[in-house]
Scaffold this motif. Sequence first.
Motif, mmCIF file in Angstrom:
data_model
loop_
_atom_site.group_PDB
_atom_site.id
_atom_site.type_symbol
_atom_site.label_atom_id
_atom_site.label_comp_id
_atom_site.label_asym_id
_atom_site.label_seq_id
_atom_site.Cartn_x
_atom_site.Cartn_y
_atom_site.Cartn_z
ATOM 1 N N GLU A 216 0.945 -1.185 -0.081
ATOM 2 C CA GLU A 216 0.110 -0.001 -0.101
ATOM 3 C C GLU A 216 1.090 1.283 -0.030
ATOM 4 O O GLU A 216 1.400 1.678 1.106
ATOM 5 C CB GLU A 216 -1.030 -0.202 1.221
ATOM 6 N N THR A 217 1.286 1.836 -1.053
ATOM 7 C CA THR A 217 1.866 2.827 -1.368
ATOM 8 C C THR A 217 1.611 4.110 -0.631
ATOM 9 O O THR A 217 0.562 4.383 -0.334
ATOM 10 C CB THR A 217 2.115 3.166 -2.807
ATOM 11 N N LEU A 218 2.904 4.989 -0.357
ATOM 12 C CA LEU A 218 2.545 6.412 0.303
ATOM 13 C C LEU A 218 1.557 7.254 -0.568
ATOM 14 O O LEU A 218 1.897 7.227 -1.982
ATOM 15 C CB LEU A 218 3.655 6.690 0.691
ATOM 16 N N PRO A 219 1.026 8.295 -0.046
ATOM 17 C CA PRO A 219 0.462 9.197 -0.914
ATOM 18 C C PRO A 219 1.418 9.910 -1.888
ATOM 19 O O PRO A 219 2.494 10.295 -1.622
ATOM 20 C CB PRO A 219 -0.332 10.213 -0.049
ATOM 21 N N HIS A 220 0.839 10.282 -3.237
ATOM 22 C CA HIS A 220 1.449 10.932 -4.174
ATOM 23 C C HIS A 220 2.805 10.030 -4.674
ATOM 24 O O HIS A 220 3.633 10.764 -5.236
ATOM 25 C CB HIS A 220 2.156 12.357 -3.681
ATOM 26 N N THR A 221 3.044 8.857 -4.313
ATOM 27 C CA THR A 221 4.118 8.249 -4.868
ATOM 28 C C THR A 221 4.166 8.135 -6.341
ATOM 29 O O THR A 221 3.213 7.995 -6.946
ATOM 30 C CB THR A 221 4.197 6.883 -4.379
#
Length: 322
Positions: A216-221
Amino acid sequence: MQRWRGLEDIPQDWGRSVVTIGSYDGVHRGHQLIIGRAVERARELGVPAVVVTFDPHPSEVVRPGSHPPLLAPHHRRAELMAELGVDAVLILPFTTEFSKLSPADFVVKVLVDKLHARVVVEGPNFRFGHKAAGNVAFLTELGATYDYEVDVIDLFVSGEAGGGEPFSSTLTRRLVAEGDVAGAAEILGRPHRVEGVVVRGAQRGRELGFPTANVETLPHTAIPADGVYAGWLHAQGEAMPAAISVGTNPQFDGTERTVEAYAIDRIGLDLYGLHVAVDFLAFVRGQAKFDSIDALLVAIADDVKKARELIEAADSGKGVPE
């Protein structure tokens, strides 16, 4: 290395320092020249080297909805800066109020009153203050008044990436979006990395015999183009060779875009809930939908074989095969 969030975090007894200011997203090879010069000058003068950066990205405040995909979160940038010898990182919350500071007020409030700048190191195109009205010439002019020197470093670096375009965060984001992770790595000086927590997905990989870590990637990645890649899965202090899938899983009519990493030749891994990192070494193939599950399994086995070969070549120092 010290990390400060906001001017109030700077120690009251902070002395003179060498400072450089910028978003520094990715800490790419051009950035490394400027930061490296700041560290060099700091060592010469016997004072700390400080990097000043912003959160969120200034464009999101000035033009809401325009936040660029990020090449590295702040904690990763701080790690990379520490490796370059930086003594402190100041993350300034970039608010609407802060964006209205005039260039002169920015210099006084940040560089003079708080960081007591002895030297400010920047690239030739550095802009700052309200509506980016301040430039290197104005920064230098104020230096005569406030007793600091401005050291201008040309961050121009180029190579094969982007057809010879000068290295920049913008070019790196474009290459990542196109799936050219090898080109992005040339600019960054290391593989592009995506981070996040491992969450439970549909678990189809496990059913097929290729269990994946669903990140679950970090925001704006900045996430690479849909497809299969070779790279590494970093978890619990270990870098594991991996075949990485990015996309919506069209084989099962998926709609949510995911990043999933299969740790090659590893059995019984339980990474749920852990923060992991995925490094992208090379593009293997684009996203595809196959005629049958058997055909999919053949393709996955081939993907893993190619990923293993690419990683082995990189680990042996031979680079990524054409």
